[in-house]
Design an enzyme around this catalytic site. Structure first.
Site, PDB file in Angstrom:
ATOM      1  N   ASP A 171      -3.454 -21.625 -48.123  1.00  0.00           N
ATOM      2  CA  ASP A 171      -2.745 -20.472 -47.550  1.00  0.00           C
ATOM      3  C   ASP A 171      -2.434 -20.725 -46.074  1.00  0.00           C
ATOM      4  O   ASP A 171      -1.446 -20.201 -45.542  1.00  0.00           O
ATOM      5  CB  ASP A 171      -3.602 -19.194 -47.640  1.00  0.00           C
ATOM      6  N   LYS A 184     -11.250 -14.898 -52.889  1.00  0.00           N
ATOM      7  CA  LYS A 184     -11.138 -16.054 -51.985  1.00  0.00           C
ATOM      8  C   LYS A 184     -12.351 -16.260 -51.084  1.00  0.00           C
ATOM      9  O   LYS A 184     -12.662 -17.386 -50.723  1.00  0.00           O
ATOM     10  CB  LYS A 184      -9.872 -15.927 -51.134  1.00  0.00           C
TER      11      LYS A 184
HETATM   12  P1  NDP Z   1      -8.563  -9.265 -50.598  1.00  0.00           P
HETATM   13  O1  NDP Z   1      -8.985  -8.537 -51.809  1.00  0.00           O
HETATM   14  O2  NDP Z   1      -9.439 -10.331 -50.050  1.00  0.00           O
HETATM   15  O3  NDP Z   1      -8.268  -8.205 -49.401  1.00  0.00           O
HETATM   16  C1  NDP Z   1      -7.511  -7.038 -49.657  1.00  0.00           C
HETATM   17  C2  NDP Z   1      -7.168  -6.367 -48.309  1.00  0.00           C
HETATM   18  O4  NDP Z   1      -6.359  -5.215 -48.573  1.00  0.00           O
HETATM   19  C3  NDP Z   1      -8.381  -5.870 -47.556  1.00  0.00           C
HETATM   20  O5  NDP Z   1      -8.099  -5.908 -46.167  1.00  0.00           O
HETATM   21  C4  NDP Z   1      -8.492  -4.417 -48.049  1.00  0.00           C
HETATM   22  O6  NDP Z   1      -9.169  -3.555 -47.155  1.00  0.00           O
HETATM   23  C5  NDP Z   1      -7.032  -4.043 -48.080  1.00  0.00           C
HETATM   24  N1  NDP Z   1      -6.780  -2.922 -48.974  1.00  0.00           N
HETATM   25  C6  NDP Z   1      -6.684  -2.967 -50.318  1.00  0.00           C
HETATM   26  N2  NDP Z   1      -6.421  -1.740 -50.802  1.00  0.00           N
HETATM   27  C7  NDP Z   1      -6.364  -0.898 -49.743  1.00  0.00           C
HETATM   28  C8  NDP Z   1      -6.096   0.487 -49.588  1.00  0.00           C
HETATM   29  N3  NDP Z   1      -5.851   1.267 -50.642  1.00  0.00           N
HETATM   30  N4  NDP Z   1      -6.089   1.009 -48.344  1.00  0.00           N
HETATM   31  C9  NDP Z   1      -6.317   0.226 -47.273  1.00  0.00           C
HETATM   32  N5  NDP Z   1      -6.575  -1.101 -47.347  1.00  0.00           N
HETATM   33  C10 NDP Z   1      -6.579  -1.663 -48.568  1.00  0.00           C
HETATM   34  O7  NDP Z   1      -7.110  -9.856 -50.924  1.00  0.00           O
HETATM   35  P2  NDP Z   1      -6.324 -11.074 -50.229  1.00  0.00           P
HETATM   36  O8  NDP Z   1      -6.620 -11.071 -48.779  1.00  0.00           O
HETATM   37  O9  NDP Z   1      -6.532 -12.306 -51.005  1.00  0.00           O
HETATM   38  O10 NDP Z   1      -4.805 -10.604 -50.473  1.00  0.00           O
HETATM   39  C11 NDP Z   1      -4.240  -9.537 -49.705  1.00  0.00           C
HETATM   40  C12 NDP Z   1      -2.740  -9.455 -49.985  1.00  0.00           C
HETATM   41  O11 NDP Z   1      -2.086 -10.637 -49.523  1.00  0.00           O
HETATM   42  C13 NDP Z   1      -2.423  -9.346 -51.475  1.00  0.00           C
HETATM   43  O12 NDP Z   1      -1.310  -8.509 -51.646  1.00  0.00           O
HETATM   44  C14 NDP Z   1      -2.084 -10.767 -51.849  1.00  0.00           C
HETATM   45  O13 NDP Z   1      -1.267 -10.772 -52.979  1.00  0.00           O
HETATM   46  C15 NDP Z   1      -1.362 -11.241 -50.582  1.00  0.00           C
HETATM   47  N6  NDP Z   1      -1.407 -12.710 -50.397  1.00  0.00           N
HETATM   48  C16 NDP Z   1      -0.229 -13.413 -50.521  1.00  0.00           C
HETATM   49  C17 NDP Z   1      -0.205 -14.774 -50.342  1.00  0.00           C
HETATM   50  C18 NDP Z   1       1.104 -15.512 -50.445  1.00  0.00           C
HETATM   51  O14 NDP Z   1       1.087 -16.736 -50.621  1.00  0.00           O
HETATM   52  N7  NDP Z   1       2.235 -14.853 -50.329  1.00  0.00           N
HETATM   53  C19 NDP Z   1      -1.421 -15.531 -50.031  1.00  0.00           C
HETATM   54  C20 NDP Z   1      -2.613 -14.687 -49.880  1.00  0.00           C
HETATM   55  C21 NDP Z   1      -2.584 -13.328 -50.090  1.00  0.00           C
HETATM   56  P3  NDP Z   1     -10.774  -3.295 -47.331  1.00  0.00           P
HETATM   57  O15 NDP Z   1     -11.436  -4.546 -46.825  1.00  0.00           O
HETATM   58  O16 NDP Z   1     -11.022  -2.110 -46.476  1.00  0.00           O
HETATM   59  O17 NDP Z   1     -11.002  -3.082 -48.818  1.00  0.00           O
END
Ligand code: NDP
Length: 331
Positions: A102, A66
């Protein structure tokens, strides 16, 4: 000619968006197909370039792209610009427009979670990715006065805070390091906590232990399932909601942008719930629970408990590269 709309993410297998969008196209007599394109970060620019052809109405963009997609479109709407994240692309001739649906999706979910209570002022956000940006902007525009963002990689949370500098100049928006004791202290001062990490997506992991969740919090998990985080928050006495309502409303807004028509919300919600009951995996969440949705949709009211077991019928590998090139969970 049949038009195409694609969901670009990594991975995107078993997306629930396909079920609701295809049903909406068919219901509204729109000759279009909704396709899933699994593209790792290295393939994103080519995938976006393909959308310029007349074949396409547009696209959805999901985890982990995104933020990366922002420089690849020709113009951004205000919400995409201010959040620095794009989840929907439309086409005007060969020009691509980036939108962020979103944000309105999150607002619907927050309003439903808060219900008749006064809109709170303090929130904790776990995560700093594309989804978190929509959440933070939604909270700012709902009048929140203090938002604390925790992220595994602190520099990403700091980047988010810097990005919102002007938008948040009237209130306190801070990035803090991911330490349980600090999170616990901030939760004690807050009324709302949102999980915008992908922790718990397709796994039994949880971002924070249940013991540090105080009662009476309003808890939203963007993941579309009864996550352990939601179950433990509910056990602690909180009101909880999963990501279904946000998913539905971001999808409805995207449908209208592509087609110019109002979205058939009830049908889309029904298709989401059917797909969930069938054990499919959401591109914005995790596998369906056997007990049905953990949130109300457009026809329901008030948050619904996320208790009950989760039967995982299919599971995608949630591992992929984070924007830092490090392994991270995705949908
Ligand atoms: P991104 O890939 O942009 O961000 C992922 C986030 O999760 C980052 O903050 C990352 O931290 C963190 N993260 C991932 N794995 C770990 C881990 N093992 N330990 C700690 N932190 C972790 O994804 P999005 O922001 O697009 O999506 C995030 C979540 O929100 C997803 O589950 C997605 O499905 C959900 N979502 C749902 C929506 C809905 O309409 N219901 C809309 C948008 C998102 P770091 O930066 O440190 O890697």
């Amino acid at each position: 000619m049949t038009k195409r709309v694609v969901l670009i993410g990594h991975p995107v297998a078993h997306s629930l968006s396909g079920a609701m969008q295809q049903a909406a196209f068919d219901d509204q007599g729109i000759d279009a197909t909704y396709e899933l394109w699994d593209r790792p970060p290295i393939g994103l620019a080519d995938a976006i370039a393909e959308l310029r052809s007349d074949d396409f109405l547009g696209a959805n963009v999901t985890i982990p792209h995104k933020e990366r997609v922002v420089p690849l479109v020709d113009r951004q709407t205000d919400e995409a610009h201010v959040t620095g994240a794009v989840n929907t692309v439309t086409r005007e001739g060969r020009r691509l427009i980036g939108h962020n649906t979103d944000v309105p999706g999150f607002r619907v979910a927050l309003d439903r979670l808060v219900g008749k209570q006064k809109m709170p002022r303090n929130a904790v956000v776990l995560g700093a990715g594309g989804g978190a940006r929509a959440v933070v902007y939604g909270l700012i525009t709902e009048g929140f006065q203090r938002i604390i963002v925790f992220n595994r990689h602190l520099h990403r949370a700091e980047g988010l805070v810097k990005h919102f500098g002007r938008t948040a100049s009237h209130m306190e928006l801070r990035a803090m390091p991911w330490h349980e004791s600090i999170i616990e202290a901030e939760l004690a001062k807050s009324k709302v906590v949102v999980n915008a990490t992908s922790i718990g997506l397709g796994t039994g992991d949880t971002p924070i232990p249940g013991e540090i969740i105080p009662p009476e919090l309003l808890v939203l998990d963007l993941i579309y399932s009864k996550t352990r985080f939601l179950r433990e928050a509910e056990a602690a006495g909180c009101q909880v909601m999963d990501g279904e309502l946000m998913l539905l409303h971001q999808g409805a807004a995207a449908f209208t942008l592509w087609t110019g028509k109002p979205a058939p919300l009830e049908l889309m919600q029904q298709k989401l719930q059917e797909a969930r009951a069938a054990g499919l995996l959401s591109a914005e969440g995790e596998p369906a629970g056997a007990g049905g949705p953990a949130t109300p949709g457009s026809g329901s009211s008030g948050p619904v408990a996320a208790g009950g077991g989760t039967a995982v019928a299919e599971r995608a590998d949630p591992s992929t590269d984070s924007p830092d090139g490090e392994p991270g969970s995705t949908d």
